[in-house]
Design an enzyme around this catalytic site. Structure first.
Site, mmCIF file in Angstrom:
data_model
loop_
_atom_site.group_PDB
_atom_site.id
_atom_site.type_symbol
_atom_site.label_atom_id
_atom_site.label_comp_id
_atom_site.label_asym_id
_atom_site.label_seq_id
_atom_site.Cartn_x
_atom_site.Cartn_y
_atom_site.Cartn_z
ATOM 1 N NE ARG A 1 127.635 69.012 80.303
ATOM 2 C CZ ARG A 1 126.757 69.808 79.707
ATOM 3 N NH1 ARG A 1 125.505 69.402 79.524
ATOM 4 N NH2 ARG A 1 127.112 71.003 79.287
ATOM 5 C CG ASP B 1 122.649 67.110 77.326
ATOM 6 O OD1 ASP B 1 122.196 67.876 76.455
ATOM 7 O OD2 ASP B 1 123.090 67.509 78.422
ATOM 8 C CB THR C 1 118.719 79.792 70.038
ATOM 9 O OG1 THR C 1 118.554 78.380 70.250
ATOM 10 C CG2 THR C 1 118.380 80.108 68.586
ATOM 11 C CB SER D 1 118.379 74.835 69.824
ATOM 12 O OG SER D 1 117.296 74.097 69.327
ATOM 13 N NE ARG E 1 127.740 75.383 72.271
ATOM 14 C CZ ARG E 1 128.790 74.575 72.242
ATOM 15 N NH1 ARG E 1 129.502 74.458 71.141
ATOM 16 N NH2 ARG E 1 129.134 73.863 73.298
ATOM 17 N N GLY E 2 127.979 78.049 75.230
ATOM 18 C CA GLY E 2 128.427 78.186 76.609
ATOM 19 C C GLY E 2 127.371 77.685 77.575
ATOM 20 C CB THR F 1 129.073 81.147 79.395
ATOM 21 O OG1 THR F 1 129.943 80.471 80.299
ATOM 22 C CG2 THR F 1 129.887 81.828 78.317
ATOM 23 N NE ARG F 2 123.819 78.597 76.724
ATOM 24 C CZ ARG F 2 123.008 77.562 76.558
ATOM 25 N NH1 ARG F 2 122.120 77.576 75.584
ATOM 26 N NH2 ARG F 2 123.054 76.517 77.354
#
Length: 360
Positions: A25, A98, A144, A146, A166-167, A171-172
Site C-alpha cells: 500500500r 488486514d 476509533t 474498530s 478514519r485515515g 491523518t488520524r
C-alpha cells in the site's frame, strides 16, 4: 511448458540477478513495513534485486465511511492481489490483520514475521497528556474505526463516548492534535512503534481492558501458491511462535465467520510449549459478551524438520520449516475455541451485531 515469469536485471558491474517486485500500500506505514521486510530478505538472499511497487487500495480511497460499513472483505488487499495475479508483482507485504481468513484461490501466506507488540494504544489529545482512559472527563470522545475496540472499551469505560475516525496514522493523529473533536484515539501500538512515534503512546491497553485483533502486530508476505521457489525463499522469514499464534487466531475467526463488521477479539500466549488462546465476541455496545480460554501443545515432534518442509496450508498460511503438527494443533485450537463459544450463543450475538451495524 509454463511461461518463464522471472525478471532479471543487469547490475552496473555487468552481473545479472533476479528481480523480485514487492507490492505494498502507498501509506507511509505500509512502505516502512515493506522496506523492513525487503531489508531482511536482501540480507538473507544477497544475490537478488528488490523493487517496491506501491499502490492504493479501496480502504485507502474511501475515507468518509466506517470500515465496517463499506461491505468489502478485502479492503486493503484486493488491488495488491490483483497485481499479484497479473504478475505485476511477485509478492505482497501486508499487515496480517488486514488479510481475510480465506484468501482468493491460488494465493497463500508464505511468511509471518516476528510479531511486534499486538496490543492497542491510547494516544491522548495534547491537552489531556498525563491522563488515562480511566481519568478522562465524563463524556470525553474517543476516536476509533474498530467495532472490536469500541465494544470492549464501552464495556470497560462507560463514562466515555466513542466516534468513528478514519485515515492513515498520519491523518488520524493530525485530526486528534489540530481539532477538539477527540480527547484521545485508539491505535495499534505496533504501527506507532514502526513509525517511530512511541513517544505518543500514553497507555498500552492490557487484555483486561481491550484484547487485540486477529493477527495484529504481525506482518505477512503473500505469494502465488504455485511459486514454490518463493515459498522456500521466504520461509526463512517465518517466526515460529508468531506463525502458531496467528494460525490459532485466524482459525478462531474463520470458524466464527467473523470479520471487521463484528466485534471479535483475541489474546494468545506461548509458555512451556503450550499455546494459550483467549477469544471473545461482543455485542456492538459491549453489554453482551462471551469469552473463554483453551490451550494445546505446540512442542515440535521428532520429525519436525521433515514435516515442516511439507507444503501444507493452515488458514491461508503455508509456513515451510515450521512443524506441521504444531501448525495443525494451533489451527485445531482456534476451531475448538470458536466451537465452544458458538455452543454458548456466540452466533446470536454476532448476528445481531452485524444486523445493527448494517442498520447504522
Amino acid at each position: 511448458m509454463e511461461e518463464q515469469k522471472y525478471k532479471y536485471i543487469r547490475k552496473g558491474d555487468g552481473t545479472v540477478c533476479r528481480l523480485i517486485r514487492i507490492g505494498t500500500r502507498k501509506s507511509e506505514l505500509a512502505r516502512i513495513q515493506t522496506k523492513s521486510v525487503a531489508e531482511k530478505l536482501k540480507e538473507l538472499h544477497p544475490d537478488i534485486s528488490l523493487e517496491i511497487v506501491a499502490m492504493s487500495t479501496i480502504g485507502d480511497k474511501i475515507l468518509d465511511t466506517a470500515l465496517s460499513k463499506i461491505g468489502e472483505k478485502s479492503l486493503f488487499t484486493k488491488e495488491l492481489e490483483t497485481a499479484l495475479e497479473k504478475n505485476m508483482v511477485d509478492l505482497v507485504v501486508h499487515s496480517l490483520k488486514d488479510l481475510p481468513t480465506t484468501l482468493p484461490p491460488g494465493f497463500t501466506i508464505a511468511a509471518v514475521l516476528k510479531r511486534e507488540n499486538p496490543h492497542d494504544a491510547v494516544v491522548l489529545h495534547p491537552k489531556h497528556v498525563g491522563k488515562t482512559l480511566d481519568t478522562l472527563p465524563e463524556k470525553s470522545v474517543i476516536g476509533t474505526s474498530s467495532l472490536r475496540r469500541a465494544a470492549q472499551l464501552k464495556r470497560r469505560f462507560p463514562h466515555l463516548e466513542f466516534k468513528d475516525i478514519r485515515g492513515n496514522l498520519n491523518t488520524r493523529l493530525k485530526k486528534l492534535d489540530e481539532k477538539e473533536d477527540f480527547a484521545a484515539i485508539i491505535l495499534a501500538a505496533a504501527g506507532l512503534k514502526r513509525m517511530g512515534w512511541e513517544n505518543r503512546i500514553s497507555q498500552i491497553l492490557e487484555p483486561g481492558d481491550c484484547m487485540y485483533a486477529v493477527g495484529q502486530g504481525a506482518l505477512a508476505v503473500e505469494v502465488r501458491a504455485k511459486d514454490t521457489d518463493l515459498l522456500e525463499m521466504l520461509s526463512v522469514l517465518n517466526d515460529t511462535e508468531t506463525v502458531l499464534r496467528c494460525i490459532s487466531e485466524r482459525a478462531f475467526l474463520r470458524h466464527l465467520e467473523g470479520g471487521c463488521s463484528v466485534p471479535v477479539a483475541v489474546h494468545t500466549l506461548v509458555k512451556d510449549s503450550q499455546l494459550y488462546l483467549t477469544g471473545a465476541v461482543y455485542s456492538l455496545d459491549g453489554s453482551e459478551s462471551l469469552k473463554d480460554t483453551m490451550q494445546t501443545s505446540i512442542a515440535a515432534s521428532d520429525k519436525s524438520s521433515e514435516e515442516g518442509d511439507q507444503q501444507e496450508e493452515h488458514v491461508g498460511v503455508t509456513a515451510l520449516k515450521v512443524c506441521s503438527v504444531s501448525q495443525a494443533n494451533a489451527e485445531r485450537l482456534g476451531v475448538e475455541l470458536a466451537s465452544l463459544l458458538l455452543s454458548k450463543g456466540a452466533k446470536e450475538i454476532l448476528t445481531v451485531a452485524r444486523q445493527l451495524n448494517d442498520a447504522r
